[in-house]
Motif scaffolding. Structure first.
Motif, PDB file in Angstrom:
ATOM      1  N   ALA A   1      56.642  78.848  -7.354  1.00 58.12           N
ATOM      2  CA  ALA A   1      57.311  77.461  -7.542  1.00 58.12           C
ATOM      3  C   ALA A   1      58.830  77.873  -8.156  1.00 58.12           C
ATOM      4  CB  ALA A   1      57.342  76.341  -8.387  1.00 58.12           C
ATOM      5  N   ASP A   2      59.065  79.127  -8.473  1.00 57.05           N
ATOM      6  CA  ASP A   2      60.337  79.787  -9.352  1.00 57.05           C
ATOM      7  C   ASP A   2      61.330  80.085  -8.270  1.00 57.05           C
ATOM      8  OD1 ASP A   2      59.690  78.808 -12.115  1.00 57.05           O
ATOM      9  OD2 ASP A   2      58.801  80.644 -11.952  1.00 57.05           O
ATOM     10  N   PHE A   3      60.531  80.920  -6.561  1.00 56.04           N
ATOM     11  CA  PHE A   3      61.449  81.071  -5.990  1.00 56.04           C
ATOM     12  C   PHE A   3      61.425  80.004  -5.166  1.00 56.04           C
ATOM     13  CE2 PHE A   3      60.034  82.161  -1.993  1.00 56.04           C
ATOM     14  CZ  PHE A   3      60.724  83.431  -1.525  1.00 56.04           C
ATOM     15  N   GLU A   4      60.553  79.467  -4.938  1.00 55.90           N
ATOM     16  CA  GLU A   4      61.185  78.204  -4.378  1.00 55.90           C
ATOM     17  C   GLU A   4      62.860  77.622  -4.523  1.00 55.90           C
ATOM     18  OE1 GLU A   4      60.610  78.072  -0.601  1.00 55.90           O
ATOM     19  OE2 GLU A   4      58.590  79.202  -0.946  1.00 55.90           O
ATOM     20  N   ALA A   5      62.766  77.311  -5.893  1.00 54.49           N
ATOM     21  CA  ALA A   5      63.921  77.187  -7.080  1.00 54.49           C
ATOM     22  C   ALA A   5      64.997  77.677  -6.715  1.00 54.49           C
ATOM     23  CB  ALA A   5      63.847  76.808  -7.993  1.00 54.49           C
ATOM     24  N   MET A   6      64.478  79.203  -6.593  1.00 49.47           N
ATOM     25  CA  MET A   6      66.028  80.067  -6.296  1.00 49.47           C
ATOM     26  C   MET A   6      66.292  80.650  -5.105  1.00 49.47           C
ATOM     27  SD  MET A   6      65.381  83.893  -8.432  1.00 49.47           S
ATOM     28  CE  MET A   6      65.487  85.165  -6.688  1.00 49.47           C
ATOM     29  N   ASN A   7      65.219  80.254  -4.701  1.00 47.19           N
ATOM     30  CA  ASN A   7      66.177  80.098  -3.369  1.00 47.19           C
ATOM     31  C   ASN A   7      67.049  78.877  -2.989  1.00 47.19           C
ATOM     32  OD1 ASN A   7      65.405  82.876  -2.233  1.00 47.19           O
ATOM     33  ND2 ASN A   7      63.407  82.332  -0.970  1.00 47.19           N
ATOM     34  N   GLU A   8      66.389  77.795  -3.334  1.00 50.21           N
ATOM     35  CA  GLU A   8      67.681  76.765  -2.940  1.00 50.21           C
ATOM     36  C   GLU A   8      68.422  77.084  -2.887  1.00 50.21           C
ATOM     37  OE1 GLU A   8      65.221  74.870  -0.421  1.00 50.21           O
ATOM     38  OE2 GLU A   8      67.763  73.324  -0.571  1.00 50.21           O
ATOM     39  N   ARG A   9      68.560  77.214  -4.449  1.00 48.81           N
ATOM     40  CA  ARG A   9      70.101  77.489  -5.329  1.00 48.81           C
ATOM     41  C   ARG A   9      70.887  78.719  -4.730  1.00 48.81           C
ATOM     42  NH1 ARG A   9      67.173  77.156 -10.361  1.00 48.81           N
ATOM     43  NH2 ARG A   9      67.023  79.579  -9.971  1.00 48.81           N
ATOM     44  N   ALA A  10      70.290  79.679  -4.011  1.00 47.93           N
ATOM     45  CA  ALA A  10      71.041  80.610  -3.239  1.00 47.93           C
ATOM     46  C   ALA A  10      71.210  80.010  -2.410  1.00 47.93           C
ATOM     47  CB  ALA A  10      69.851  81.910  -3.038  1.00 47.93           C
ATOM     48  N   ARG A  11      70.258  79.029  -1.797  1.00 48.07           N
ATOM     49  CA  ARG A  11      71.059  78.361  -0.406  1.00 48.07           C
ATOM     50  C   ARG A  11      72.149  77.581  -0.306  1.00 48.07           C
ATOM     51  NH1 ARG A  11      65.701  77.749   0.659  1.00 48.07           N
ATOM     52  NH2 ARG A  11      64.999  79.814   1.684  1.00 48.07           N
ATOM     53  N   GLU A  12      71.893  76.935  -1.502  1.00 48.06           N
ATOM     54  CA  GLU A  12      73.439  76.068  -1.812  1.00 48.06           C
ATOM     55  C   GLU A  12      74.781  76.936  -1.877  1.00 48.06           C
ATOM     56  OE1 GLU A  12      71.795  73.321  -4.954  1.00 48.06           O
ATOM     57  OE2 GLU A  12      70.722  73.010  -3.575  1.00 48.06           O
ATOM     58  N   ALA A  13      74.537  77.499  -3.041  1.00 43.17           N
ATOM     59  CA  ALA A  13      75.468  78.541  -3.774  1.00 43.17           C
ATOM     60  C   ALA A  13      75.943  80.069  -2.538  1.00 43.17           C
ATOM     61  CB  ALA A  13      75.210  79.396  -4.944  1.00 43.17           C
ATOM     62  N   GLY A  14      75.496  79.630  -1.191  1.00 43.36           N
ATOM     63  CA  GLY A  14      75.385  81.267  -0.417  1.00 43.36           C
ATOM     64  C   GLY A  14      75.887  82.449  -1.131  1.00 43.36           C
ATOM     65  N   GLY A  15      74.471  82.239  -1.560  1.00 43.19           N
ATOM     66  CA  GLY A  15      73.949  83.723  -2.661  1.00 43.19           C
ATOM     67  C   GLY A  15      73.038  83.920  -1.763  1.00 43.19           C
ATOM     68  N   LYS A  16      72.647  85.084  -2.180  1.00 43.45           N
ATOM     69  CA  LYS A  16      71.230  85.982  -1.672  1.00 43.45           C
ATOM     70  C   LYS A  16      69.941  85.383  -1.367  1.00 43.45           C
ATOM     71  CE  LYS A  16      68.956  90.072  -1.079  1.00 43.45           C
ATOM     72  NZ  LYS A  16      68.929  91.369  -0.331  1.00 43.45           N
ATOM     73  N   VAL A  17      69.750  85.228  -0.150  1.00 47.24           N
ATOM     74  CA  VAL A  17      67.802  84.120  -0.224  1.00 47.24           C
ATOM     75  C   VAL A  17      66.809  85.327   0.249  1.00 47.24           C
ATOM     76  CG1 VAL A  17      66.044  83.129   1.217  1.00 47.24           C
ATOM     77  CG2 VAL A  17      69.412  82.240   0.754  1.00 47.24           C
ATOM     78  N   PHE A  18      66.079  85.582  -0.852  1.00 47.26           N
ATOM     79  CA  PHE A  18      65.093  86.200  -0.308  1.00 47.26           C
ATOM     80  C   PHE A  18      63.714  85.964   0.680  1.00 47.26           C
ATOM     81  CE2 PHE A  18      67.064  88.063  -4.036  1.00 47.26           C
ATOM     82  CZ  PHE A  18      66.606  88.864  -3.863  1.00 47.26           C
ATOM     83  N   ALA A  19      63.423  86.827   1.361  1.00 46.36           N
ATOM     84  CA  ALA A  19      62.268  86.688   2.314  1.00 46.36           C
ATOM     85  C   ALA A  19      61.117  86.289   1.660  1.00 46.36           C
ATOM     86  CB  ALA A  19      62.238  87.975   3.487  1.00 46.36           C
ATOM     87  N   ASN A  20      60.791  86.678   0.602  1.00 46.38           N
ATOM     88  CA  ASN A  20      59.228  86.697  -0.153  1.00 46.38           C
ATOM     89  C   ASN A  20      59.343  87.066  -1.687  1.00 46.38           C
ATOM     90  OD1 ASN A  20      58.442  89.129   0.239  1.00 46.38           O
ATOM     91  ND2 ASN A  20      58.200  89.137   1.749  1.00 46.38           N
ATOM     92  N   PRO A  21      58.183  86.463  -2.646  1.00 47.76           N
ATOM     93  CA  PRO A  21      58.974  86.501  -3.938  1.00 47.76           C
ATOM     94  C   PRO A  21      58.339  88.263  -4.459  1.00 47.76           C
ATOM     95  CG  PRO A  21      57.557  84.763  -3.890  1.00 47.76           C
ATOM     96  CD  PRO A  21      57.709  85.179  -2.275  1.00 47.76           C
ATOM     97  N   ARG A  22      57.723  89.158  -3.597  1.00 48.81           N
ATOM     98  CA  ARG A  22      57.408  90.057  -3.650  1.00 48.81           C
ATOM     99  C   ARG A  22      59.233  91.473  -3.785  1.00 48.81           C
ATOM    100  NH1 ARG A  22      57.610  95.536  -3.665  1.00 48.81           N
ATOM    101  NH2 ARG A  22      59.480  95.329  -1.566  1.00 48.81           N
ATOM    102  N   ASN A  23      59.250  90.715  -2.871  1.00 51.71           N
ATOM    103  CA  ASN A  23      61.371  90.756  -1.561  1.00 51.71           C
ATOM    104  C   ASN A  23      61.822  91.181  -3.685  1.00 51.71           C
ATOM    105  OD1 ASN A  23      60.326  90.682   1.084  1.00 51.71           O
ATOM    106  ND2 ASN A  23      60.150  92.464  -0.039  1.00 51.71           N
ATOM    107  N   ALA A  24      62.212  89.155  -3.755  1.00 53.95           N
ATOM    108  CA  ALA A  24      63.075  88.451  -4.702  1.00 53.95           C
ATOM    109  C   ALA A  24      62.359  89.164  -6.294  1.00 53.95           C
ATOM    110  CB  ALA A  24      62.008  87.554  -5.330  1.00 53.95           C
ATOM    111  N   ALA A  25      61.043  89.631  -6.638  1.00 46.04           N
ATOM    112  CA  ALA A  25      60.827  90.060  -8.110  1.00 46.04           C
ATOM    113  C   ALA A  25      61.291  91.699  -7.754  1.00 46.04           C
ATOM    114  CB  ALA A  25      59.422  90.226  -8.163  1.00 46.04           C
ATOM    115  N   ALA A  26      61.193  92.933  -6.918  1.00 51.94           N
ATOM    116  CA  ALA A  26      61.545  94.116  -6.590  1.00 51.94           C
ATOM    117  C   ALA A  26      62.822  93.919  -6.900  1.00 51.94           C
ATOM    118  CB  ALA A  26      60.930  94.407  -5.450  1.00 51.94           C
ATOM    119  N   GLY A  27      63.849  93.213  -6.389  1.00 48.61           N
ATOM    120  CA  GLY A  27      64.631  93.095  -5.787  1.00 48.61           C
ATOM    121  C   GLY A  27      65.888  92.491  -6.944  1.00 48.61           C
TER     122      GLY A  27
END
Ligand code: NAD
Ligand code: ZN
Length: 682
Positions: A184-210
């Motif tokens: 849920a946190d990952f989806e919400a974070m990506n959703e915000r990034a999509r809206e703001a034109g930020g970096k969208v992560f492919a999956n939670p693992r990449n998001a956590a490591a990044g």
């Protein structure tokens, strides 16, 4: 022993190049190109070849190494105890083979051997060192020997104790675990990034490591990361625990989150049973796991078994089916949501992802399609994790077929054929059909009947669902045609309640223009805006004929709302529905607005700098009320520039063009005169 031929040598070189590159993208860039399944297959193949031709094994082969070397920007920290990888088992046979191997080496009965099973969290591994109870160092796994010092970043995680709980801490404690992100946190974070034109992560693992490897800890702090402990690598002095499961209980006492699923089982049968049970619950856990880690529970036996190059002999990872697979994008269709939002949906060549056949995936919106650079006919990577809708995460651009077609976003709603509207500031495109669009019907009717709109007593959600599903009500106007005899055939609707509803509908017909405008459910037109529109235009006809410029003159109405209102009334279906409502007897008192003086009709004004007595918006509203157009930039067409304090380039430009410039005091004087209807000046 056979000699490898050239074909094998070439294959080995090819596999190593691919795997090295994949490791770099995965561990350093956090942007993998291959799916994990693809990576695992290639690694397996390399292991098989190396097993057959041991002379081909080199120290730097991907089969011998862990992760990737630490990246620049962080201090390199050497691990006191190496951080290894795990061997994999891909099916139950391979699990049984692991138990036999261990039992044989230890010369014990495998069926009686205790194994600790826990979920294999899919995130980024880190090691935490506590000295006398205090967190001193946090390090990534890196290449297993040295990692990146990311202590300040790790300190931002609430689930990492800065100080251990309790009183009796060891001199040194080194805890290892996984940093993950919940779905849920990952989806919400990506959703915000999509809206703001930020970096969208492919999956939670990449998001956590990044997120962990940010140079600025404040960024890490904003990311929803969690740490779960899975190993105590060092406890000095030794606390006397004899099993891994005991150590985990001790870590929990020190304040670490440990897995609630942890269980000690016996032999291959116990392991297989655990893996099946956890596999069934995988989608419900709320975070990614890519399998089960099985460890010999007895610490003495662990030491006896020891390690091979990149993994311990006493543990194995049972891999669940991959959550990402590649398939073909056959087509894109468009779904209309309850609020009119248009979502592009990928129609896929059916593919099994994590045990479920997937033939549809979301593409979110037009921006996401552009970001992915995807075309119809492409090979795409699909991710399906937990309860989240499958998504297209990446495109194999290098495999694009010659007949690939671009994706063309439709201009008309696939359900009702109304125009699709997309405002520049918004990522989402929407059907402007509103009241008329079948996809939006239920929501539109609920809004229409709500207390602050037409206030139709007794017309609740359930009833609306029933009426729409039976197709008795297509537009709000149909509500007023409902008859008692028909209503009474609905479940839970007696004659009495049907009569009450018809009476409530009759009563609701007498309304106000403001309520009526609000009830139409025009996007972003709330109660207050509806009231402003009603008092500004006085009649519905005047509002329906207003262009955007005229709409922007209404208090609180900016370009966005003006565009929504304008498009809404442009739709023939909406006009028909309004007509039908009036015919059904909905009425209100109309008041023609008295035209005030508009001495500035045809003039264009610009406001710049700051004024003491009013805001620029107030100034704008007062000018507009006098019939002027207010623009943001000075041109030859500008009638007059009002220059407040600290006016800059607009003032210079006005002077160059010879446009009249007023200071605040003069502006105020003239405003007062015009508003009083004094026509002598201007
Ligand atoms: N897609 C790609 O391009 C790409 C590239 C490199 C690696 N990978 C993926 O990564 C895997 C290899 O990564 P790896 O070397 O980290 O091995 P691994 O992920 O298969 O196993 C080791 C890791 O498991 C983790 N782990 C989670 N829960 C654990 C627990 N309860 N106990 C112990 N460890 C636990 C630890 O972080 C440990 O480092 C591959 O199988 C592949 O799926 C993919
Ligand atoms: Zn529609």
């Amino acid at each position: 022993m056979t000699q490898p031929d050239q074909r094998i040598l070439d294959e080995v070189t090819q596999l190593r190049t691919t795997l090295d590159d994949a490791n770099y993208r995965y561990y350093v860039l956090d942007e993998p190109q291959l799916t994990d399944a693809d990576y695992d297959r290639r690694l397996r193949r390399l292991q098989e070849i190396e097993a057959e031709y041991p002379e081909l094994v080199t120290a730097d082969s991907p089969t011998q190494r862990v992760g990737a070397a630490p990246a620049d920007g962080f201090p390199e920290i050497e691990h006191a105890v190496p951080m290894l990888s795990l061997d994999n088992a891909f099916d139950e046979e391979e699990l049984a083979a692991f138990v036999s191997r261990v039992a044989e080496r230890l010369e014990v009965d495998g069926e009686a051997l205790a194994f600790c099973c826990e979920p294999k969290l899919d995130g980024a591994a880190v090691s935490l060192v506590y000295e006398r109870g205090e967190l001193t160092t946090g390090v990534t796994r890196g290449d297993g020997r040295t990692g990146e010092g990311i202590t300040s970043n790790l300190r931002t995680l609430r689930s990492i104790p800065l100080k251990l709980r309790g009183q009796q801490w060891p001199e040194v404690l080194e805890v290892r675990g996984e940093v993950t992100m919940r779905h849920a946190d990952f989806e919400a974070m990506n959703e915000r990034a999509r809206e703001a034109g930020g970096k969208v992560f492919a999956n939670p693992r990449n998001a956590a490591a990044g997120s962990l490897r940010q140079l600025d800890p404040r960024i890490t702090d904003q990311r929803p990361l969690e740490f779960s402990a899975y190993q105590a690598a060092r406890i000095q002095p030794d606390a006397g625990d004899s099993s891994h499961s005991q150590l985990m209980a001790r870590l929990a006492e020190f304040g670490f989150r440990t897995s609630a699923e942890l269980d000690v089982v016996q032999g291959a049968e116990g392991i297989i049973d655990y893996c099946r049970r956890l596999g069934e619950r995988r989608d419900a856990l709320g975070h990614d796991i890519d399998g089960v880690v099985i460890k010999v529970d007895d610490l003495r036996l662990q030491r006896e078994l020891g390690f091979v190059a990149r993994a311990p002999r006493w543990a194995i990872a049972f891999k669940f089916p991959a959550q990402e697979e590649v398939t073909r994008l056959n087509d894109v269709e468009y779904q209309v949501g309850r609020t009119g939002a248009i979502t592009p949906v990928a129609r896929l060549e059916p593919v099994s992802v994590a045990g479920v056949t997937v033939s549809n995936a979301t593409l979110h919106n037009a921006d996401e399609i552009a970001r992915l650079g995807v075309m119809i006919g492409d090979q795409v990577t699909i991710r399906r994790a937990g309860d989240v809708i499958p998504q297209v995460v990446r495109v194999k651009v290098d495999q694009r077929p010659s007949d690939a077609r671009p994706i063309v976003f439709p201009e008309r709603c696939p359900v009702c054929d109304s125009q699709i509207e997309r405002l520049e500031e918004e990522a989402v495109a929407r059907c402007s059909g509103g009241l008329y669009c079948a996809a939006q019907r239920k929501e539109a009717l609920k809004h229409f009947a709500s207390r602050r709109a037409l206030d139709i007593e007794g017309l609740g959600e359930k009833l609306i669902d029933g009426l729409v599903e039976r197709d008795w009500v297509k537009t709000p106007a149909d509500l007023f045609l409902l008859e008692v005899s028909r209503l009474a055939t609905l479940p839970r609707m007696a004659t009495r309640s049907s009569e009450n509803l018809v009476a409530a509908l009759e009563k609701a017909k007498a309304t106000t223009l403001a309520r009526f405008i609000f009830a139409l459910g025009i996007r972003e037109v709330g109660e207050a805006t509806a009231a402003n529109l009603a008092s500004h235009f006085g009649t519905l006809e005047a509002l329906m004929e207003a262009d955007r410029e005229a709409l922007e003159k209404v208090a609180d109405v900016g370009p966005v709302v003006a565009a929504h209102v304008h498009t809404f009334f442009q739709q023939p279906h909406n006009r028909e529905t309004i007509q039908a409502l009036r015919q059904a007897g909905v009425y209100w008192q109309e008041t023609a607005v008295e035209a005030g003086p508009t001495p500035l009709e045809g003039q264009t004004w610009v406001l710049t700098g700051s004024m003491e007595s009013m805001t620029r918006d107030d100034g704008k509203a007062r000018l507009q009320a006098l019939g002027a157009k207010v623009s943001g930039s000075v041109s030859k067409k500008t009638t007059c520039l009002v220059a407040g304090e600290a006016a800059g380039s607009k003032l210079t430009k006005a002077e160059q063009l010879g446009v009249e410039v007023l200071d605040e005091a003069t502006f105020l004087e003239r405003l007062a005169a015009w508003e009083a209807g004094d026509e002598t000046d201007g």
